[in-house]
Scaffold this active site. Structure first.
Site, PDB file in Angstrom:
ATOM      1  N   HIS A 208      17.235 -35.975  43.755  1.00 24.10           N
ATOM      2  CA  HIS A 208      17.033 -35.811  41.992  1.00 24.10           C
ATOM      3  C   HIS A 208      16.028 -35.006  41.606  1.00 24.10           C
ATOM      4  O   HIS A 208      16.023 -34.507  40.579  1.00 24.10           O
ATOM      5  CB  HIS A 208      17.033 -37.630  41.542  1.00 24.10           C
ATOM      6  N   ASP A 209      14.756 -35.083  42.415  1.00 32.15           N
ATOM      7  CA  ASP A 209      13.607 -34.359  41.849  1.00 32.15           C
ATOM      8  C   ASP A 209      13.276 -33.019  42.742  1.00 32.15           C
ATOM      9  O   ASP A 209      12.274 -32.678  42.669  1.00 32.15           O
ATOM     10  CB  ASP A 209      12.288 -35.355  42.114  1.00 32.15           C
ATOM     11  N   LYS A 212      11.140 -30.209  41.499  1.00 30.49           N
ATOM     12  CA  LYS A 212       9.984 -30.320  41.418  1.00 30.49           C
ATOM     13  C   LYS A 212       9.011 -29.130  42.181  1.00 30.49           C
ATOM     14  O   LYS A 212       7.898 -29.003  41.962  1.00 30.49           O
ATOM     15  CB  LYS A 212       9.303 -31.627  41.476  1.00 30.49           C
ATOM     16  N   HIS A 237      12.013 -29.246  35.704  1.00 34.75           N
ATOM     17  CA  HIS A 237      12.423 -29.583  37.036  1.00 34.75           C
ATOM     18  C   HIS A 237      13.883 -29.913  37.115  1.00 34.75           C
ATOM     19  O   HIS A 237      14.554 -29.965  38.142  1.00 34.75           O
ATOM     20  CB  HIS A 237      11.774 -30.716  37.845  1.00 34.75           C
ATOM     21  N   HIS A 265      19.274 -37.261  35.590  1.00 36.36           N
ATOM     22  CA  HIS A 265      18.650 -38.486  35.775  1.00 36.36           C
ATOM     23  C   HIS A 265      17.839 -38.684  34.570  1.00 36.36           C
ATOM     24  O   HIS A 265      17.073 -40.059  34.738  1.00 36.36           O
ATOM     25  CB  HIS A 265      18.066 -38.497  37.173  1.00 36.36           C
ATOM     26  N   HIS A 266      17.058 -37.760  33.864  1.00 40.87           N
ATOM     27  CA  HIS A 266      16.290 -37.731  32.644  1.00 40.87           C
ATOM     28  C   HIS A 266      17.125 -38.112  31.383  1.00 40.87           C
ATOM     29  O   HIS A 266      16.144 -38.064  30.389  1.00 40.87           O
ATOM     30  CB  HIS A 266      15.230 -36.899  32.858  1.00 40.87           C
ATOM     31  N   ASP A 294      15.599 -44.970  39.283  1.00 36.19           N
ATOM     32  CA  ASP A 294      14.483 -44.227  39.336  1.00 36.19           C
ATOM     33  C   ASP A 294      13.294 -44.631  38.759  1.00 36.19           C
ATOM     34  O   ASP A 294      12.008 -44.758  38.883  1.00 36.19           O
ATOM     35  CB  ASP A 294      14.971 -42.794  38.961  1.00 36.19           C
TER      36      ASP A 294
END
Length: 350
Positions: A208-209, A212, A237, A265-266, A294
């Protein structure tokens, strides 16, 4: 299938005919015969045992042959079992109904012994071929699974390395991605998501990240609150992760799922999230699930810029954000299985 006993079920309320058919069927090679005077007892038996051939009289009290046949065909795994209906030669209408219900062949009363043996052997041969084909299909499926397992393991290894690459530049830990992936699978399973998609989400969530990797250290590792301009950079990101994952030179369902998670996811249920400000069910389900997993794990974990929140404070915050940050159904499912959430949390400790 050499050596395998074929299970023959005979149903007839006339004891004399029943015993005669039991004797005749007993002469067939590699057969085990189960004879029933009561059609209801026979139906109970075939509900628990899958026969290979059913010899069924039409004229029976309480439950006639057509009713038995209809109930038998509704049982799981009994649609292809050969059934020979025993009728009088003049009962053409009955035979038409029996064919509609799935009868495979007929015997006339009074029984002809040679006819009985020939038709029974033919149906048993058909059944053997059916089972051999089914066994062959199962074998082929197992061989395909073995052949693809090595590819699958290499794929999972690549996913692990990608996820670890993001971790090396991020204060979050390996336990974080294990926990949030497990929380995500838990919620998906309780929502009734098909098992294959549960597993897909479990394997995709750790990425998911991944975006970054494209965030400068002075922003990613800043111990204090980010300035608005810095936060704007941090928010990129999600798009970076999506662009990275969809850039694979081959079509891959797992990377597609991971790209969906990375991008969404954000996003927030009320439309105030990023990068695209999606609202409600316009946000893909995987993104809505991972958002809950998360945030819960981020709040309950210590970071260089904050201490861990208590479980009580975290739960209160999640509930307050239902319908705002979080999909109410996803959050409700997460909170309804709190004991399982805490068990996952205790399993993967930083």
């Amino acid at each position: 299938m050499p050596g395998t006993k074929m299970q023959v079920v005979i149903v007839d309320d006339d004891l004399a005919i029943l015993n005669m058919m039991r004797t005749l069927a007993g002469r067939l090679e590699h057969c085990m015969v189960h004879a029933f005077h009561s059609p209801r007892l026979a139906l109970d038996f075939v509900s628990d045992h899958v026969p290979d051939l059913v010899l069924l009289d039409y004229m029976m009290p309480d439950l006639d042959g057509l009713e038995f046949l209809a109930a038998f065909r509704k049982l799981p795994g009994r649609q292809d079992v050969p059934v020979i209906m025993i009728t009088s030669a003049h009962e053409a209408a009955v035979r038409h109904q029996a064919l509609e219900l799935g009868a495979n062949d007929f015997l006339n009363k009074p029984l002809d012994f040679t006819d009985f043996a020939a038709r029974s052997r033919n149906m048993l041969t058909l059944r053997r071929h059916q089972k051999e084909l089914a066994d062959r299909a199962d074998w082929l499926a197992a061989e395909v699974l073995k052949a693809t397992e090595d590819i699958r393991q290499r794929e999972q290894g690549a996913i692990f390395l990608l996820s670890r690459a993001a971790e090396y530049r991020d204060p979050e830990t390996g336990a974080h991605i294990a926990r949030m992936a497990s929380y995500s699978r838990l919620v998906a399973s309780k929502l009734g998501v098909p098992y294959a998609d549960q597993q897909l989400l479990f394997e995709a969530a750790p990425m998911h990240d991944i975006g970054k990797v494209g965030i400068p250290d002075n922003i990613l590792l800043k111990p204090g609150r980010l300035e608005p301009a810095e936060f704007d950079v941090m928010k990129t990101h999600a798009q970076i992760g999506y662009d990275l994952l969809v850039s694979a030179p081959f079509k891959n369902p797992l990377f597609d799922a991971a790209a969906t998670v990375a991008l969404n996811h954000h996003e927030k249920f009320d439309g105030t999230g990023y990068p695209n400000g999606l609202r409600g069910h316009d946000i893909p389900l995987f993104g809505r699930i991972v958002a809950v997993a998360d945030v819960f794990d981020a709040l309950t974990s210590a970071r260089p810029y904050k201490p861990a929140w208590t479980l009580e404070r975290t739960r209160a915050h999640l509930e307050e954000q239902s319908g705002k940050h979080f999909d109410p159904e996803c959050l409700r499912t997460f909170l309804a299985h709190w004991d399982e959430v805490l068990k996952i949390r205790a399993t993967y400790v930083d």
